[in-house]
Design a protein around this motif. Structure first.
Motif, PDB file in Angstrom:
ATOM      1  N   GLY A   9       0.783  -1.233   0.000  1.00 26.53           N
ATOM      2  CA  GLY A   9       0.000   0.000   0.000  1.00 26.53           C
ATOM      3  C   GLY A   9       0.811   1.277   0.000  1.00 26.53           C
ATOM      4  N   SER A  10       2.121   1.189  -0.253  1.00 22.20           N
ATOM      5  CA  SER A  10       2.952   2.384  -0.192  1.00 22.20           C
ATOM      6  C   SER A  10       3.110   3.089  -1.532  1.00 22.20           C
ATOM      7  CB  SER A  10       4.347   2.022   0.352  1.00 22.20           C
ATOM      8  OG  SER A  10       5.014   1.134  -0.537  1.00 22.20           O
ATOM      9  N   ARG A  11       2.671   2.427  -2.618  1.00 18.65           N
ATOM     10  CA  ARG A  11       2.856   3.048  -3.938  1.00 18.65           C
ATOM     11  C   ARG A  11       1.836   2.490  -4.916  1.00 18.65           C
ATOM     12  NH1 ARG A  11       6.087  -0.444  -7.300  1.00 18.65           N
ATOM     13  NH2 ARG A  11       6.711  -2.343  -6.180  1.00 18.65           N
ATOM     14  N   GLY A  12       1.756   3.131  -6.067  1.00 20.95           N
ATOM     15  CA  GLY A  12       0.945   2.627  -7.158  1.00 20.95           C
ATOM     16  C   GLY A  12      -0.515   2.406  -6.816  1.00 20.95           C
ATOM     17  N   ILE A  13      -1.049   1.290  -7.307  1.00 18.77           N
ATOM     18  CA  ILE A  13      -2.459   0.977  -7.098  1.00 18.77           C
ATOM     19  C   ILE A  13      -2.766   0.801  -5.614  1.00 18.77           C
ATOM     20  CG2 ILE A  13      -4.228  -0.785  -7.501  1.00 18.77           C
ATOM     21  CD1 ILE A  13      -2.929  -1.221 -10.281  1.00 18.77           C
ATOM     22  N   ALA A  39       5.381   4.616   2.714  1.00 17.15           N
ATOM     23  CA  ALA A  39       4.197   4.168   3.443  1.00 17.15           C
ATOM     24  C   ALA A  39       3.745   5.215   4.449  1.00 17.15           C
ATOM     25  CB  ALA A  39       4.494   2.844   4.141  1.00 17.15           C
ATOM     26  N   GLU A  40       4.695   5.779   5.175  1.00 18.43           N
ATOM     27  CA  GLU A  40       4.349   6.796   6.173  1.00 18.43           C
ATOM     28  C   GLU A  40       3.791   8.049   5.515  1.00 18.43           C
ATOM     29  OE1 GLU A  40       3.991   6.629   9.318  1.00 18.43           O
ATOM     30  OE2 GLU A  40       4.713   4.564   9.437  1.00 18.43           O
ATOM     31  N   GLY A 186      -5.285  -3.384 -16.669  1.00 17.99           N
ATOM     32  CA  GLY A 186      -4.548  -3.435 -17.926  1.00 17.99           C
ATOM     33  C   GLY A 186      -3.288  -2.597 -17.790  1.00 17.99           C
ATOM     34  N   ALA A 187      -2.995  -1.819 -18.812  1.00 17.19           N
ATOM     35  CA  ALA A 187      -1.818  -0.944 -18.772  1.00 17.19           C
ATOM     36  C   ALA A 187      -2.110   0.249 -17.863  1.00 17.19           C
ATOM     37  CB  ALA A 187      -1.479  -0.466 -20.174  1.00 17.19           C
ATOM     38  N   ILE A 188      -1.412   0.310 -16.731  1.00 11.41           N
ATOM     39  CA  ILE A 188      -1.635   1.358 -15.736  1.00 11.41           C
ATOM     40  C   ILE A 188      -0.312   2.062 -15.478  1.00 11.41           C
ATOM     41  CG2 ILE A 188      -2.456   1.878 -13.402  1.00 11.41           C
ATOM     42  CD1 ILE A 188      -4.618   0.681 -15.184  1.00 11.41           C
ATOM     43  N   ARG A 189      -0.366   3.358 -15.252  1.00 15.47           N
ATOM     44  CA  ARG A 189       0.838   4.146 -15.015  1.00 15.47           C
ATOM     45  C   ARG A 189       1.324   3.938 -13.580  1.00 15.47           C
ATOM     46  NH1 ARG A 189       1.715   8.226 -18.234  1.00 15.47           N
ATOM     47  NH2 ARG A 189      -0.505   8.642 -18.453  1.00 15.47           N
ATOM     48  N   THR A 190       2.121   2.890 -13.380  1.00 12.86           N
ATOM     49  CA  THR A 190       2.710   2.614 -12.073  1.00 12.86           C
ATOM     50  C   THR A 190       4.195   2.314 -12.251  1.00 12.86           C
ATOM     51  OG1 THR A 190       2.425   0.198 -12.064  1.00 12.86           O
ATOM     52  CG2 THR A 190       0.526   1.527 -11.373  1.00 12.86           C
TER      53      THR A 190
END
Length: 247
Positions: A9-13, A39-40, A186-190
């Motif tokens: 849960g610290s980045r992206g989706i 994360a913080e 699908g193609a996601i900007r992460t």
């Protein structure tokens, strides 16, 4: 207040999902592996908005740590929310590897398996006693299980296994009224697999009916909706979120 656990849960989706759930009034436990600062930062954003969130370290690849993690979750629930259970689990943590079948090593194969299939299986098992009856689980799969994409065979295979596991979880947990669904971005900007450069993004956008790649927030909105009572009769489904990728 509902409480959700989001792995990775610290980045992206994962981060976008944490924010989306918090905006709906859900308490958030998000996990991280190597980046506590990120994360913080998500926790601070949520708490600054009046929400409640806690970041916990978890290596989804190491199932031997899951019993201790469940104990930490139990303590966190009591100390932060005064509860002994939580309501929602999002199995999101993951990483990408782009190599042909001919060049993938056994160690790389095992690493992907541990994070994308073994991890969600045994983490869910470890947390199941703490998951409230009537709760929800969302597993992150991938549009690559439907569209054979060069260079991601092991990743897609394990995501396909997770899609099947989702249906079995829904069947077995149904007696406790726990709904289990999966979403397939699908193609996601992460940052997954090193992120998208301009050339790769143009290629993926050209293969998508809506003519662009997606944003993490667009996946997060669907996940948050699946976790809510708005979709209380949706169960055992895999929902692709891709803007029409390779249709």
């Amino acid at each position: 207040m509902s409480i959700v656990i989001i792995t990775g849960g610290s980045r992206g989706i994962g981060a976008a999902t944490a924010l989306a759930c918090a905006q709906r009034g859900t308490g958030v436990i998000l996990t991280y592996n190597n980046n506590p600062a990120a994360a913080e930062a998500i926790v601070k954003t949520i708490t600054a908005d009046g929400g409640q969130a806690v970041a916990l370290k978890l290596d989804v690849a190491d199932s031997s740590t899951f019993p201790a993690f469940a104990d930490t979750v139990r303590t966190t629930l009591r100390e932060t929310w005064g509860r002994d259970d939580f309501d929602q689990l999002v199995n999101n943590a993951g990483y990408g590897l782009f190599k042909s079948i001919a060049t993938v090593t056994e160690a790389e194969f095992d690493g992907l398996f541990a994070v994308h299939l073994k991890g969600p299986f045994f983490l869910t098992q470890a947390l199941l006693p703490l998951l409230a009856d009537g709760g929800q689980i969302v597993n992150l799969t991938s549009a690559t299980t439907r569209v054979a994409t060069l260079g991601v065979a092991p990743y897609a295979s394990f995501k396909g296994g997770l899609e099947v596991l989702t249906r079995y979880m829904a069947q077995e947990f149904g007696e406790r009224r726990i709904r289990v669904n999966s979403v397939a971005p699908g193609a996601i900007r992460t940052e997954l697999g090193g992120g998208l450069n301009d050339e790769f993004e143009t290629l993926l956008a050209g293969q998508t009916a809506l003519g662009r790649v997606g944003e993490p927030e667009e996946v997060a909105t669907v996940i948050a909706t699946l976790l809510s009572l708005e979709t209380q009769w949706v169960n055992a489904q895999n929902i692709e979120i891709s803007g029409g990728f390779n249709i």
